[in-house]
Structure formats: structure tokens, C-alpha cells
Design a protein around this motif. Structure first.
Motif, mmCIF file in Angstrom:
data_model
loop_
_atom_site.group_PDB
_atom_site.id
_atom_site.type_symbol
_atom_site.label_atom_id
_atom_site.label_comp_id
_atom_site.label_asym_id
_atom_site.label_seq_id
_atom_site.Cartn_x
_atom_site.Cartn_y
_atom_site.Cartn_z
ATOM 1 N N MET A 85 0.829 -1.202 0.000
ATOM 2 C CA MET A 85 0.000 0.000 0.000
ATOM 3 C C MET A 85 0.868 1.258 0.000
ATOM 4 N N GLU A 86 1.995 1.217 0.691
ATOM 5 C CA GLU A 86 2.911 2.352 0.657
ATOM 6 C C GLU A 86 3.532 2.507 -0.727
ATOM 7 N N ASN A 87 3.996 1.404 -1.299
ATOM 8 C CA ASN A 87 4.652 1.454 -2.611
ATOM 9 C C ASN A 87 3.693 1.808 -3.736
ATOM 10 N N LEU A 88 2.421 1.449 -3.583
ATOM 11 C CA LEU A 88 1.412 1.773 -4.593
ATOM 12 C C LEU A 88 0.764 3.128 -4.326
ATOM 13 N N GLU A 89 1.264 3.836 -3.310
ATOM 14 C CA GLU A 89 0.822 5.185 -2.961
ATOM 15 C C GLU A 89 -0.653 5.246 -2.556
ATOM 16 N N HIS A 90 -1.006 4.337 -1.662
ATOM 17 C CA HIS A 90 -2.337 4.337 -1.041
ATOM 18 C C HIS A 90 -2.152 4.387 0.474
ATOM 19 N N PRO A 91 -1.640 5.504 1.006
ATOM 20 C CA PRO A 91 -1.322 5.553 2.438
ATOM 21 C C PRO A 91 -2.537 5.395 3.348
ATOM 22 N N GLN A 92 -3.727 5.697 2.852
ATOM 23 C CA GLN A 92 -4.922 5.580 3.679
ATOM 24 C C GLN A 92 -5.284 4.122 3.969
ATOM 25 N N TYR A 93 -4.675 3.174 3.239
ATOM 26 C CA TYR A 93 -5.003 1.760 3.411
ATOM 27 C C TYR A 93 -3.875 0.958 4.052
ATOM 28 N N VAL A 94 -2.791 1.578 4.452
ATOM 29 C CA VAL A 94 -1.623 0.847 4.952
ATOM 30 C C VAL A 94 -1.991 -0.034 6.145
ATOM 31 N N GLN A 95 -2.575 0.556 7.171
ATOM 32 C CA GLN A 95 -2.867 -0.210 8.381
ATOM 33 C C GLN A 95 -4.014 -1.193 8.180
ATOM 34 N N VAL A 144 -6.503 -6.679 -3.666
ATOM 35 C CA VAL A 144 -7.901 -6.266 -3.453
ATOM 36 C C VAL A 144 -7.969 -4.788 -3.067
ATOM 37 N N PHE A 145 -7.145 -4.372 -2.108
ATOM 38 C CA PHE A 145 -7.153 -2.970 -1.677
ATOM 39 C C PHE A 145 -6.697 -2.044 -2.804
ATOM 40 N N ASN A 146 -5.717 -2.469 -3.596
ATOM 41 C CA ASN A 146 -5.241 -1.649 -4.708
ATOM 42 C C ASN A 146 -6.351 -1.458 -5.751
ATOM 43 N N LEU A 147 -7.028 -2.533 -6.097
ATOM 44 C CA LEU A 147 -8.123 -2.427 -7.072
ATOM 45 C C LEU A 147 -9.237 -1.529 -6.541
ATOM 46 N N TRP A 148 -9.541 -1.662 -5.253
ATOM 47 C CA TRP A 148 -10.578 -0.820 -4.658
ATOM 48 C C TRP A 148 -10.148 0.646 -4.653
ATOM 49 N N ALA A 149 -8.900 0.905 -4.322
ATOM 50 C CA ALA A 149 -8.407 2.283 -4.256
ATOM 51 C C ALA A 149 -8.463 2.960 -5.615
ATOM 52 N N LYS A 150 -8.303 2.186 -6.687
ATOM 53 C CA LYS A 150 -8.351 2.764 -8.030
ATOM 54 C C LYS A 150 -9.754 3.217 -8.424
ATOM 55 N N LEU A 151 -10.779 2.725 -7.722
ATOM 56 C CA LEU A 151 -12.152 3.128 -8.037
ATOM 57 C C LEU A 151 -12.463 4.551 -7.599
ATOM 58 N N HIS A 152 -11.778 5.038 -6.557
ATOM 59 C CA HIS A 152 -11.993 6.384 -6.011
ATOM 60 C C HIS A 152 -13.464 6.610 -5.667
#
Length: 173
Positions: A85-95, A144-152
Motif C-alpha cells: 500500500m505504501e509502494n502503490l501510494e495508497h497511504p490511507q489503506y496501509v494499516q 484487493v485494496f489496490n483495485l478498490w483504491a483505483k475506483l476512487h
């Protein structure tokens, strides 16, 4: 020998550098680097136990080994997904991705719950035996989190920010 060194320096090294910089590979590599202290602590206790077999007055430090080296699977499951999540730049999902990975890892190591509600699992499944399961679990959760984050979903809407945060973490979880 010079040709081989030249090949490694000029051809293989730049290719490997590009490969390792990919977010998914970097997540696994970064996770392994961050759990090295746990690996080393457990390994030191294994060496200590060799000495302890000859010097019986030394105290038993098996629990240190069990809860460092013996917990690699659960540690890597958290680390891979949070690093991703950090490397894909989704800091809101790290934890949340890390915590979801732990829960998913616990499901994947096939625990049993008896009629009285006692949760049990073979302890070996947390350690080196569970390392691959932990990595795969971390990657799956990160996907899963990466795909979800791309939906915005709901970004820029009139829905309160805390509710958007809840929705955007509950659904991928």
C-alpha cells in the motif's frame, strides 16, 4: 572472467534494478528486510541452544525463538500488504490492509474452533511453514485494496470524510 563481470555490471544489474523497483517486488523485498531482526533473533537463540545442550545451567530461551522466528508467517502477511500500500501510494489503506492480512492469514492456516469456542492452530503454521502463506495472503489482500483504491469511490462527494473512510475500508476488507 572479465566478460562475466562486465555482463553482470552492464546488463544484468540494470535489469535487476528495474525488476526490484516494481511495487509488488519491492513490497516483498522491503518486508523481508524489515523482519530480518526477527529472523536474526530467532537464529541467535538456535545457536544459543546448541551451546545450552553442553552447558545445562544456561536458562531456556525457547520462547524468544518461538515468538520471533516462530511468528514469521503472521509478520510477513502484515508487512507485505502494508508495504504494498505504501509502494502503490495508497497511504490511507496501509494499516487496514495489514490488519486484514493478519485476519486472512489466520483463516488460511486452517484453525479449528471446538464446541466450547476454543480457537486452536498448530503453532508451526505461524513460523517458517507459514512464510509462503503469509506472503501470498499479503499480496492477495494488497491486490484487493489496490483495485478498490483505483475506483476512487465517493471521493469529492457530499458524504462526510469519516464515512467515506469507513466505506472505503469496510468494503475491501
Amino acid at each position: 572472467m572479465d566478460k562475466f563481470v562486465n555482463y553482470l555490471t552492464n546488463t544484468a544489474a540494470p535489469y535487476m534494478k528495474k525488476f526490484v523497483e516494481r511495487p509488488w517486488v519491492a513490497s516483498i523485498a522491503g518486508s523481508m528486510q524489515k523482519i530480518i531482526p526477527f529472523i536474526l533473533a530467532g537464529s541467535m537463540i538456535f545457536l544459543y541452544d546448541v551451546v545450552r545442550t553442553y552447558v545445562s545451567v544456561l536458562p531456556d530461551l525457547t520462547n524468544i525463538s518461538n515468538f520471533t522466528f516462530g511468528m514469521l508467517g503472521i509478520l510477513i502477511s502484515y508487512m507485505v500488504s502494508s508495504e504494498a500500500m505504501e509502494n502503490l501510494e495508497h497511504p490511507q489503506y496501509v494499516q487496514m490492509a495489514g490488519l486484514t492480512s493478519i485476519a486472512t492469514f489466520l483463516i488460511n492456516i486452517n484453525p479449528s474452533i471446538d464446541d466450547s469456542g476454543i480457537f486452536s492452530v498448530q503453532f508451526e503454521r505461524f513460523g517458517a511453514t507459514g512464510l509462503l502463506v503469509g506472503m501470498l495472503t499479503g499480496i492477495l489482500v494488497a491486490i484487493v485494496f489496490n483495485l478498490w483504491a483505483k475506483l476512487h469511490l465517493l471521493e469529492g462527494s457530499n458524504v462526510p470524510d469519516f464515512l467515506v473512510g469507513w466505506i472505503n475500508t469496510i468494503i475491501p476488507t
